[in-house]
Design a protein around this motif. Structure first.
Motif, PDB file in Angstrom:
ATOM      1  N   ASP A 147       4.673 -12.237  29.618  1.00 18.60           N
ATOM      2  CA  ASP A 147       3.283 -12.420  29.207  1.00 18.60           C
ATOM      3  C   ASP A 147       3.233 -13.074  27.833  1.00 18.60           C
ATOM      4  N   THR A 148       2.223 -13.889  27.624  1.00 23.00           N
ATOM      5  CA  THR A 148       1.892 -14.426  26.310  1.00 23.00           C
ATOM      6  C   THR A 148       0.481 -13.945  25.973  1.00 23.00           C
ATOM      7  N   TYR A 151      -2.067 -15.575  25.900  1.00 22.33           N
ATOM      8  CA  TYR A 151      -3.071 -16.377  26.594  1.00 22.33           C
ATOM      9  C   TYR A 151      -2.787 -16.575  28.080  1.00 22.33           C
ATOM     10  N   SER A 152      -1.690 -16.006  28.586  1.00 18.93           N
ATOM     11  CA  SER A 152      -1.418 -16.088  30.023  1.00 18.93           C
ATOM     12  C   SER A 152      -0.439 -14.993  30.422  1.00 18.93           C
ATOM     13  N   ALA A 153      -0.538 -14.568  31.698  1.00 19.96           N
ATOM     14  CA  ALA A 153       0.280 -13.455  32.177  1.00 19.96           C
ATOM     15  C   ALA A 153       1.231 -13.913  33.275  1.00 19.96           C
ATOM     16  N   GLN A 154       2.348 -13.163  33.401  1.00 13.45           N
ATOM     17  CA  GLN A 154       3.306 -13.329  34.478  1.00 13.45           C
ATOM     18  C   GLN A 154       3.789 -14.780  34.600  1.00 13.45           C
ATOM     19  N   ASN A 155       4.247 -15.327  33.481  1.00 15.89           N
ATOM     20  CA  ASN A 155       4.830 -16.663  33.457  1.00 15.89           C
ATOM     21  C   ASN A 155       6.303 -16.599  33.868  1.00 15.89           C
ATOM     22  N   SER A 156       6.810 -17.695  34.414  1.00 14.10           N
ATOM     23  CA  SER A 156       8.182 -17.752  34.888  1.00 14.10           C
ATOM     24  C   SER A 156       9.113 -18.267  33.790  1.00 14.10           C
ATOM     25  N   PHE A 157      10.072 -17.429  33.406  1.00 14.79           N
ATOM     26  CA  PHE A 157      11.061 -17.869  32.414  1.00 14.79           C
ATOM     27  C   PHE A 157      11.954 -18.959  33.003  1.00 14.79           C
ATOM     28  N   ALA A 197      10.914 -21.324  21.844  1.00 16.36           N
ATOM     29  CA  ALA A 197      10.012 -20.223  22.157  1.00 16.36           C
ATOM     30  C   ALA A 197      10.404 -19.048  21.269  1.00 16.36           C
ATOM     31  N   MET A 198       9.459 -18.162  21.036  1.00 10.91           N
ATOM     32  CA  MET A 198       9.682 -17.016  20.169  1.00 10.91           C
ATOM     33  C   MET A 198       9.287 -15.748  20.921  1.00 10.91           C
ATOM     34  N   VAL A 199      10.063 -14.680  20.720  1.00 12.62           N
ATOM     35  CA  VAL A 199       9.782 -13.390  21.338  1.00 12.62           C
ATOM     36  C   VAL A 199       9.428 -12.399  20.243  1.00 12.62           C
ATOM     37  N   VAL A 200       8.334 -11.660  20.428  1.00 13.94           N
ATOM     38  CA  VAL A 200       7.898 -10.664  19.447  1.00 13.94           C
ATOM     39  C   VAL A 200       7.641  -9.336  20.149  1.00 13.94           C
ATOM     40  N   ARG A 201       7.782  -8.241  19.388  1.00 16.03           N
ATOM     41  CA  ARG A 201       7.554  -6.906  19.950  1.00 16.03           C
ATOM     42  C   ARG A 201       6.097  -6.520  19.728  1.00 16.03           C
ATOM     43  N   SER A 202       5.211  -7.190  20.437  1.00 18.06           N
ATOM     44  CA  SER A 202       3.772  -6.968  20.313  1.00 18.06           C
ATOM     45  C   SER A 202       3.136  -6.981  21.687  1.00 18.06           C
ATOM     46  N   TYR A 203       1.970  -6.358  21.797  1.00 17.69           N
ATOM     47  CA  TYR A 203       1.219  -6.325  23.045  1.00 17.69           C
ATOM     48  C   TYR A 203       0.375  -7.593  23.178  1.00 17.69           C
ATOM     49  N   PRO A 204       0.485  -8.292  24.290  1.00 21.09           N
ATOM     50  CA  PRO A 204      -0.251  -9.547  24.435  1.00 21.09           C
ATOM     51  C   PRO A 204      -1.758  -9.364  24.393  1.00 21.09           C
ATOM     52  N   GLU A 205      -2.257  -8.226  24.914  1.00 17.71           N
ATOM     53  CA  GLU A 205      -3.707  -8.038  24.931  1.00 17.71           C
ATOM     54  C   GLU A 205      -4.270  -7.854  23.528  1.00 17.71           C
ATOM     55  N   LYS A 206      -3.442  -7.386  22.588  1.00 15.38           N
ATOM     56  CA  LYS A 206      -3.904  -7.276  21.209  1.00 15.38           C
ATOM     57  C   LYS A 206      -3.884  -8.630  20.512  1.00 15.38           C
ATOM     58  N   LEU A 207      -2.827  -9.390  20.732  1.00 13.33           N
ATOM     59  CA  LEU A 207      -2.753 -10.714  20.123  1.00 13.33           C
ATOM     60  C   LEU A 207      -3.786 -11.668  20.718  1.00 13.33           C
ATOM     61  N   ALA A 208      -4.178 -11.427  21.970  1.00 11.86           N
ATOM     62  CA  ALA A 208      -5.131 -12.315  22.637  1.00 11.86           C
ATOM     63  C   ALA A 208      -6.479 -12.353  21.935  1.00 11.86           C
ATOM     64  N   GLU A 209      -6.770 -11.325  21.141  1.00 15.90           N
ATOM     65  CA  GLU A 209      -8.047 -11.313  20.428  1.00 15.90           C
ATOM     66  C   GLU A 209      -8.124 -12.429  19.396  1.00 15.90           C
ATOM     67  N   ASN A 210      -6.957 -12.932  18.945  1.00 16.11           N
ATOM     68  CA  ASN A 210      -6.952 -13.939  17.889  1.00 16.11           C
ATOM     69  C   ASN A 210      -6.135 -15.188  18.206  1.00 16.11           C
ATOM     70  N   ILE A 211      -5.284 -15.130  19.216  1.00 21.67           N
ATOM     71  CA  ILE A 211      -4.395 -16.265  19.485  1.00 21.67           C
ATOM     72  C   ILE A 211      -4.732 -16.860  20.843  1.00 21.67           C
ATOM     73  N   GLY A 212      -5.216 -18.084  20.845  1.00 24.08           N
ATOM     74  CA  GLY A 212      -5.538 -18.785  22.077  1.00 24.08           C
ATOM     75  C   GLY A 212      -4.414 -19.723  22.467  1.00 24.08           C
ATOM     76  N   PRO A 213      -4.556 -20.428  23.589  1.00 17.05           N
ATOM     77  CA  PRO A 213      -3.483 -21.279  24.102  1.00 17.05           C
ATOM     78  C   PRO A 213      -3.128 -22.450  23.199  1.00 17.05           C
ATOM     79  N   ASN A 214      -4.011 -22.827  22.284  1.00 19.52           N
ATOM     80  CA  ASN A 214      -3.741 -23.966  21.406  1.00 19.52           C
ATOM     81  C   ASN A 214      -3.470 -23.543  19.968  1.00 19.52           C
ATOM     82  N   PRO A 247       5.559 -21.485  22.974  1.00 18.10           N
ATOM     83  CA  PRO A 247       5.224 -20.225  23.656  1.00 18.10           C
ATOM     84  C   PRO A 247       5.598 -19.008  22.805  1.00 18.10           C
ATOM     85  N   LEU A 248       4.744 -17.988  22.850  1.00 18.86           N
ATOM     86  CA  LEU A 248       4.987 -16.728  22.154  1.00 18.86           C
ATOM     87  C   LEU A 248       5.105 -15.641  23.213  1.00 18.86           C
ATOM     88  N   LEU A 249       6.332 -15.201  23.503  1.00 22.25           N
ATOM     89  CA  LEU A 249       6.585 -14.199  24.535  1.00 22.25           C
ATOM     90  C   LEU A 249       6.422 -12.805  23.940  1.00 22.25           C
TER      91      LEU A 249
END
Length: 259
Positions: free
Chosen positions: A17-18, A20-26, A69-86, A91-93
């Motif tokens: 998950d990012t 701005y999108s869920a269940q992406n294929s690595f 690409a970068m991987v972070v230990r964060s919940y995507p639904e929390k970051l989604a409040e401020n980070i959009g696809p652009n 990619p932020l995994l």
């Protein structure tokens, strides 16, 4: 806990998950971006992570022969409040549960002097002036840098010894690809044509060549590291109680197959 990954090993394919999108294929991410530089860091709210998120954003144009690409230990639904696809040019995994971190045996350490470099100290000092408070004795997530081929084979692996022990910027990633001889070879015919044809036709002083494109300004290390990164003051640390339950990473959802 898994084991450390080394060059020649294969990382399993998975779905991610990012913000701005869920269940992406690595698998598809690797297919489209190999060789892929993959950097694991702490949660997005950590000042060191935020600094490198911004730094990699400023210098993404310097990585011309590979993906990032970068991987972070964060919940995507929390970051989604401020980070959009652009918002970010890569990619932020999101792996708040630490599935990949455990699988790859990326350690967490306690103790300021065991985790902090001079650069990390500077970043944290700057963050404290902004009101950031780091809980005492909290384990610090250490980083990992991988370079992966299209089939998931590890071409380079480095477990960081400090919070900032990752590529300095995307220019450093490009240099690393060159050192590892991972840059695409230039066709000999094209090189010969460039050396002869152009100068025969136009001459050195001729205006026939198009002007080179203007690249974005280089990242200024003395500038505000957080200026272009969305405010995430409501983002929780990775080991804080989660606010909701989501399927963040399923390693078995896209198992590797020899096809």
């Amino acid at each position: 806990m898994g084991k450390r990954i080394a060059p020649g090993d294969r990382i399993p394919f998975f779905q991610y998950d990012t913000p701005y999108s869920a269940q992406n294929s690595f698998r598809e991410l690797l297919k489209q971006n190999a060789p892929l530089v993959l950097v694991f860091m702490s949660n997005f709210g950590h000042p060191v992570t935020r600094t490198f998120v911004s730094r990699y954003s400023h210098t993404r144009h310097k990585l011309t022969d590979g993906g990032f690409a970068m991987v972070v230990r964060s919940y995507p639904e929390k970051l989604a409040e401020n980070i959009g696809p652009n918002s970010l040019p890569y990619p932020l995994l999101c792996d708040a549960e630490g599935v990949l971190y455990d699988l790859l045996a990326i350690p967490s350490k306690t103790g300021f002097w065991r985790t902090c470099s001079l650069e990390a100290w500077r970043i944290l000092k700057k963050a404290r002036r902004r009101g950031y408070v780091m809980p005492a004795h909290q384990p610090q997530q250490m980083p990992l840098t991988l370079i992966l081929d299209a089939d998931g084979t590890v071409l380079f692996s480095h477990y960081g010894s400090s919070l900032t022990d990752v590529p300095e910027d995307c220019g450093a990633m490009q240099n690393l690809l060159a050192e590892l001889d991972l840059l695409p070879e230039e066709p000999e015919d094209a090189a010969e044509d460039f050396e002869t044809d152009g100068y025969e036709e136009y001459g050195e002083e001729d205006d026939g060549y198009d002007e080179a494109p203007v690249e974005p300004e280089d990242y200024d290390p003395d500038a505000d590291d957080f200026a272009d990164v969305p405010d995430d003051s409501d983002v929780r640390e990775y080991n804080s109680p989660k606010l909701s339950h989501t399927m963040l990473l399923g390693l078995l959802d896209d198992p590797y197959q020899d096809d």
